[in-house]
Scaffold this active site. Structure first.
Site, PDB file in Angstrom:
ATOM      1  N   SER A  15       0.838  -1.198   0.000  1.00  0.00           N
ATOM      2  CA  SER A  15       0.000   0.000   0.000  1.00  0.00           C
ATOM      3  C   SER A  15       0.871   1.246   0.000  1.00  0.00           C
ATOM      4  O   SER A  15       1.985   1.242   0.560  1.00  0.00           O
ATOM      5  CB  SER A  15      -0.861  -0.008   1.270  1.00  0.00           C
ATOM      6  OG  SER A  15      -1.435   1.248   1.490  1.00  0.00           O
TER       7      SER A  15
ATOM      8  N   TYR B  11      -1.928  -1.006  10.840  1.00  0.00           N
ATOM      9  CA  TYR B  11      -2.165  -1.556   9.490  1.00  0.00           C
ATOM     10  C   TYR B  11      -0.989  -1.224   8.577  1.00  0.00           C
ATOM     11  O   TYR B  11      -0.406  -2.098   7.929  1.00  0.00           O
ATOM     12  CB  TYR B  11      -3.470  -1.004   8.897  1.00  0.00           C
ATOM     13  CG  TYR B  11      -3.566  -1.257   7.415  1.00  0.00           C
ATOM     14  CD1 TYR B  11      -3.790  -2.537   6.928  1.00  0.00           C
ATOM     15  CD2 TYR B  11      -3.371  -0.229   6.486  1.00  0.00           C
ATOM     16  CE1 TYR B  11      -3.829  -2.790   5.561  1.00  0.00           C
ATOM     17  CE2 TYR B  11      -3.413  -0.465   5.124  1.00  0.00           C
ATOM     18  CZ  TYR B  11      -3.648  -1.740   4.662  1.00  0.00           C
ATOM     19  OH  TYR B  11      -3.665  -1.995   3.312  1.00  0.00           O
TER      20      TYR B  11
ATOM     21  N   LYS C  11       2.086  -3.646   6.791  1.00  0.00           N
ATOM     22  CA  LYS C  11       2.467  -3.724   5.369  1.00  0.00           C
ATOM     23  C   LYS C  11       3.962  -3.485   5.218  1.00  0.00           C
ATOM     24  O   LYS C  11       4.653  -4.186   4.467  1.00  0.00           O
ATOM     25  CB  LYS C  11       1.674  -2.689   4.553  1.00  0.00           C
ATOM     26  CG  LYS C  11       0.210  -3.039   4.394  1.00  0.00           C
ATOM     27  CD  LYS C  11       0.024  -4.242   3.485  1.00  0.00           C
ATOM     28  CE  LYS C  11      -1.391  -4.746   3.472  1.00  0.00           C
ATOM     29  NZ  LYS C  11      -1.562  -6.043   2.809  1.00  0.00           N
TER      30      LYS C  11
HETATM   31  P1  NAD Z   1     -10.840  -7.217   1.163  1.00  0.00           P
HETATM   32  O1  NAD Z   1     -11.071  -7.205   2.627  1.00  0.00           O
HETATM   33  O2  NAD Z   1     -12.000  -7.023   0.254  1.00  0.00           O
HETATM   34  O3  NAD Z   1     -10.103  -8.570   0.736  1.00  0.00           O
HETATM   35  C1  NAD Z   1      -9.230  -9.263   1.588  1.00  0.00           C
HETATM   36  C2  NAD Z   1      -9.682 -10.715   1.587  1.00  0.00           C
HETATM   37  O4  NAD Z   1      -8.818 -11.468   2.452  1.00  0.00           O
HETATM   38  C3  NAD Z   1     -11.110 -10.891   2.107  1.00  0.00           C
HETATM   39  O5  NAD Z   1     -11.841 -11.666   1.200  1.00  0.00           O
HETATM   40  C4  NAD Z   1     -10.934 -11.595   3.444  1.00  0.00           C
HETATM   41  O6  NAD Z   1     -12.024 -12.438   3.725  1.00  0.00           O
HETATM   42  C5  NAD Z   1      -9.630 -12.350   3.219  1.00  0.00           C
HETATM   43  N1  NAD Z   1      -8.888 -12.654   4.430  1.00  0.00           N
HETATM   44  C6  NAD Z   1      -8.602 -11.818   5.466  1.00  0.00           C
HETATM   45  N2  NAD Z   1      -7.888 -12.462   6.399  1.00  0.00           N
HETATM   46  C7  NAD Z   1      -7.699 -13.730   5.935  1.00  0.00           C
HETATM   47  C8  NAD Z   1      -7.034 -14.865   6.450  1.00  0.00           C
HETATM   48  N3  NAD Z   1      -6.425 -14.840   7.640  1.00  0.00           N
HETATM   49  N4  NAD Z   1      -7.021 -15.988   5.719  1.00  0.00           N
HETATM   50  C9  NAD Z   1      -7.657 -16.029   4.517  1.00  0.00           C
HETATM   51  N5  NAD Z   1      -8.319 -14.986   3.987  1.00  0.00           N
HETATM   52  C10 NAD Z   1      -8.334 -13.846   4.696  1.00  0.00           C
HETATM   53  O7  NAD Z   1      -9.705  -6.127   0.862  1.00  0.00           O
HETATM   54  P2  NAD Z   1      -9.145  -5.597  -0.519  1.00  0.00           P
HETATM   55  O8  NAD Z   1      -9.487  -4.168  -0.625  1.00  0.00           O
HETATM   56  O9  NAD Z   1      -9.489  -6.516  -1.620  1.00  0.00           O
HETATM   57  O10 NAD Z   1      -7.579  -5.665  -0.214  1.00  0.00           O
HETATM   58  C11 NAD Z   1      -6.770  -6.728  -0.676  1.00  0.00           C
HETATM   59  C12 NAD Z   1      -5.343  -6.470  -0.233  1.00  0.00           C
HETATM   60  O11 NAD Z   1      -4.909  -5.213  -0.751  1.00  0.00           O
HETATM   61  C13 NAD Z   1      -5.171  -6.389   1.277  1.00  0.00           C
HETATM   62  O12 NAD Z   1      -3.954  -7.009   1.625  1.00  0.00           O
HETATM   63  C14 NAD Z   1      -5.107  -4.902   1.538  1.00  0.00           C
HETATM   64  O13 NAD Z   1      -4.366  -4.598   2.703  1.00  0.00           O
HETATM   65  C15 NAD Z   1      -4.396  -4.405   0.293  1.00  0.00           C
HETATM   66  N6  NAD Z   1      -4.672  -2.987   0.002  1.00  0.00           N
HETATM   67  C16 NAD Z   1      -5.974  -2.563  -0.136  1.00  0.00           C
HETATM   68  C17 NAD Z   1      -6.225  -1.211  -0.369  1.00  0.00           C
HETATM   69  C18 NAD Z   1      -7.635  -0.709  -0.494  1.00  0.00           C
HETATM   70  O14 NAD Z   1      -7.848   0.501  -0.360  1.00  0.00           O
HETATM   71  N7  NAD Z   1      -8.626  -1.548  -0.777  1.00  0.00           N
HETATM   72  C19 NAD Z   1      -5.169  -0.301  -0.471  1.00  0.00           C
HETATM   73  C20 NAD Z   1      -3.869  -0.774  -0.346  1.00  0.00           C
HETATM   74  C21 NAD Z   1      -3.628  -2.131  -0.114  1.00  0.00           C
HETATM   75  N1  UFG Z   2     -12.862  11.045   3.271  1.00  0.00           N
HETATM   76  C1  UFG Z   2     -13.929  11.891   3.509  1.00  0.00           C
HETATM   77  N2  UFG Z   2     -15.082  11.330   3.971  1.00  0.00           N
HETATM   78  C2  UFG Z   2     -15.218  10.003   4.224  1.00  0.00           C
HETATM   79  C3  UFG Z   2     -14.115   9.152   3.982  1.00  0.00           C
HETATM   80  C4  UFG Z   2     -12.940   9.707   3.504  1.00  0.00           C
HETATM   81  O1  UFG Z   2     -13.847  13.093   3.314  1.00  0.00           O
HETATM   82  O2  UFG Z   2     -16.298   9.574   4.662  1.00  0.00           O
HETATM   83  C5  UFG Z   2     -11.638  11.629   2.712  1.00  0.00           C
HETATM   84  C6  UFG Z   2     -10.380  11.379   3.532  1.00  0.00           C
HETATM   85  O3  UFG Z   2     -10.232  12.386   4.498  1.00  0.00           O
HETATM   86  C7  UFG Z   2      -9.304  11.394   2.444  1.00  0.00           C
HETATM   87  C8  UFG Z   2     -10.020  10.807   1.220  1.00  0.00           C
HETATM   88  O4  UFG Z   2     -11.406  10.983   1.466  1.00  0.00           O
HETATM   89  O5  UFG Z   2      -8.938  12.714   2.146  1.00  0.00           O
HETATM   90  C9  UFG Z   2      -9.734   9.330   0.990  1.00  0.00           C
HETATM   91  O6  UFG Z   2     -10.015   8.609   2.175  1.00  0.00           O
HETATM   92  P1  UFG Z   2     -10.165   7.011   2.191  1.00  0.00           P
HETATM   93  O7  UFG Z   2     -10.538   6.612   3.566  1.00  0.00           O
HETATM   94  O8  UFG Z   2     -11.049   6.561   1.074  1.00  0.00           O
HETATM   95  O9  UFG Z   2      -8.705   6.500   1.823  1.00  0.00           O
HETATM   96  P2  UFG Z   2      -7.306   6.808   2.528  1.00  0.00           P
HETATM   97  O10 UFG Z   2      -6.487   7.570   1.537  1.00  0.00           O
HETATM   98  O11 UFG Z   2      -7.468   7.384   3.867  1.00  0.00           O
HETATM   99  O12 UFG Z   2      -6.737   5.327   2.747  1.00  0.00           O
HETATM  100  C10 UFG Z   2      -6.538   4.423   1.680  1.00  0.00           C
HETATM  101  C11 UFG Z   2      -6.755   3.009   2.176  1.00  0.00           C
HETATM  102  C12 UFG Z   2      -5.705   2.639   3.176  1.00  0.00           C
HETATM  103  C13 UFG Z   2      -4.338   2.916   2.649  1.00  0.00           C
HETATM  104  C14 UFG Z   2      -4.225   4.341   2.177  1.00  0.00           C
HETATM  105  C15 UFG Z   2      -2.912   4.619   1.525  1.00  0.00           C
HETATM  106  O13 UFG Z   2      -8.024   2.883   2.763  1.00  0.00           O
HETATM  107  O14 UFG Z   2      -5.804   1.254   3.417  1.00  0.00           O
HETATM  108  O15 UFG Z   2      -5.254   4.588   1.204  1.00  0.00           O
HETATM  109  O16 UFG Z   2      -2.753   3.763   0.449  1.00  0.00           O
HETATM  110  F1  UFG Z   2      -3.435   2.716   3.643  1.00  0.00           F
END
Ligand code: NAD
Ligand code: UFG
Length: 356
Positions: A123, A148, A152
């Site tokens: 991330s 979190y 990572k």
């Molecule tokens: P998500 O929660 O939709 O998907 C994660 C999946 O992993 C889920 O289906 C959950 O059931 C499964 N899981 C969790 N713990 C587990 C375990 N112990 N064993 C087996 N399965 C397990 O999240 P996502 O948005 O698809 O994110 C996927 C990956 O990308 C994650 O590692 C997350 O940290 C990373 N990531 C996501 C974002 C974002 O904004 N969505 C940003 C940066 C990184």
């Molecule tokens: N925001 C609002 N209202 C809301 C939610 C968010 O104004 O209800 C704003 C936040 O303040 C920020 C922007 O929208 O300025 C994006 O916020 P998100 O929560 O959608 O995303 P973040 O950038 O905070 O975080 C995301 C992922 C994290 C990851 C991070 C950096 O959720 O897992 O990007 O990659 F760590």
């Protein structure tokens, strides 16, 4: 065959589909703690092929060993993990156990099985609070400010040590910026079990009348309109980046990290305007104080991914919002209450067109 951990989740499901489309066979391992088994038949429907799937936990070493014996796995895409920043502050051990411990367990099982090709979901949070934009892969500004993000970074460090210790490893670390949107069919999208915290899932609940107003955190950031700026990336672009990474790793040993972002930053208000434009829905806003822990701005320099992976994000902000809205309208409560038959792709497309 590719093992996709977390493949029932938001990004993993789109990546599993992209793998099918690229001709790869897929086995999904997911414990469904933040997803639904309903995603699996939809991946199969869109991919036109069967997906193997196992309900289980990445921390279960015996299960992993069985998987590597049972299926001819030659690479792993590792999405499984916990991702809610606020929850990680309250439950740090759960986050380190799943995200770091689970990744160590997976790597041990891979090495035992002789599988050394891994794509890891990292991330942009690993960059901490940077003021120098855009962020490239060598940027070293700070440290993540929550468990979190730390989990990572720690996993990245563990993988780097592994790559240095044993030259058989081929590891791609993908640092995602802000994944949003949904598959254009309306069949795959984000379906979190808990109340949404991220901007787009929250916005979709407001637009569909399930929540009264969208909180806008902070209006006094040093950005053009005072609201936070992020690099939103369409989840289908992100998924395609994983296929390119796999192809790269098949040609190159060692560990390499890439940013997956568009290189463009949009403010909260710009994203809201894009959503209103494509949906025709007006969003009630609730202006609030800054949310603790938020950075003012964050966007990627995606040059390395372009030059080395041949990957560039194709879909613009309007497309992200249009596809997210189509998903929301077709699945108002996510996958959960869809005990009904899976809607056909054609009927969803017609519905989406009708909705404009
Ligand atoms: P998500 O929660 O939709 O998907 C994660 C999946 O992993 C889920 O289906 C959950 O059931 C499964 N899981 C969790 N713990 C587990 C375990 N112990 N064993 C087996 N399965 C397990 O999240 P996502 O948005 O698809 O994110 C996927 C990956 O990308 C994650 O590692 C997350 O940290 C990373 N990531 C996501 C974002 C974002 O904004 N969505 C940003 C940066 C990184
Ligand atoms: N925001 C609002 N209202 C809301 C939610 C968010 O104004 O209800 C704003 C936040 O303040 C920020 C922007 O929208 O300025 C994006 O916020 P998100 O929560 O959608 O995303 P973040 O950038 O905070 O975080 C995301 C992922 C994290 C990851 C991070 C950096 O959720 O897992 O990007 O990659 F760590």
């Amino acid at each position: 065959m590719i093992l996709v951990t977390g493949g029932a989740g938001y990004i993993g499901a789109h990546a599993a589909l992209a793998l099918l489309e690229a001709g790869e066979d897929v086995v999904i391992l997911d414990n469904l703690c933040n997803s639904s088994r309903e995603a699996i038949p939809r991946i199969e429907q869109l991919g036109g092929r069967r997906v193997e799937w196992v309900a289980g936990d990445i921390r279960n070493r015996a299960l992993l060993d069985q998987l590597f014996v049972r299926y001819p796995i030659d690479a792993v895409m590792h999405f499984a993990g916990l991702k809610a920043v606020g929850e990680s502050v309250r439950q740090p051990l759960r986050y380190y156990d799943t995200n770091v411990g689970g990744s160590i367990n997976l790597c041990q099982a891979m090495a035992y099985a002789g599988v050394f090709t891994l794509v890891f979901s990292s991330s942009a949070t690993v960059y901490g609070d940077c003021s120098c934009m855009p962020i490239n892969e060598s940027t070293q500004c700070g440290q993540p400010t929550n468990p979190y993000g730390q989990s990572k970074l720690m996993t990245e460090q563990m993988l780097a040590s592994l790559g240095s210790a044993d030259e058989r490893w081929r590891i791609g670390v993908l640092r995602y910026f802000n994944p949003v949107g949904a598959h254009p069919s309306g069949l795959l999208g984000e379906s979190p079990r808990a109340a949404p915290n991220n901007l787009v899932p929250y916005l979709l609940k407001v637009a569909s009348g399930q929540l009264p107003a969208l909180p806008v955190f902070g209006g006094d950031y040093p950005t053009p309109d005072g609201t936070g700026v992020r690099d939103y990336i369409h989840v289908v672009d992100l998924a395609e980046g994983h296929v390119n990474t796999l192809q790269y790793l098949r040609q190159h040993a060692g560990l390499r990290a890439w940013n997956l972002g568009t290189g463009l930053g949009y403010s909260v208000l710009e994203l809201v305007a894009a959503f209103e434009r494509v949906s025709g829905v007006s969003l009630p806003l609730d202006r609030r104080e800054r949310r603790p822990g938020d950075v003012a701005q964050c966007w990627a320099d995606p040059t390395r991914a372009f030059e080395e992976l041949g990957w560039v994000a194709q879909r613009d902000l309007d497309t992200m919002m249009r596809d997210a809205w189509r998903w929301q309208q077709a699945n108002p409560m996510g996958y959960e209450e869809t005990a009904r038959p899976v809607p056909s792709t054609a009927s969803l497309a017609a519905q989406a067109q009708g909705a404009g």
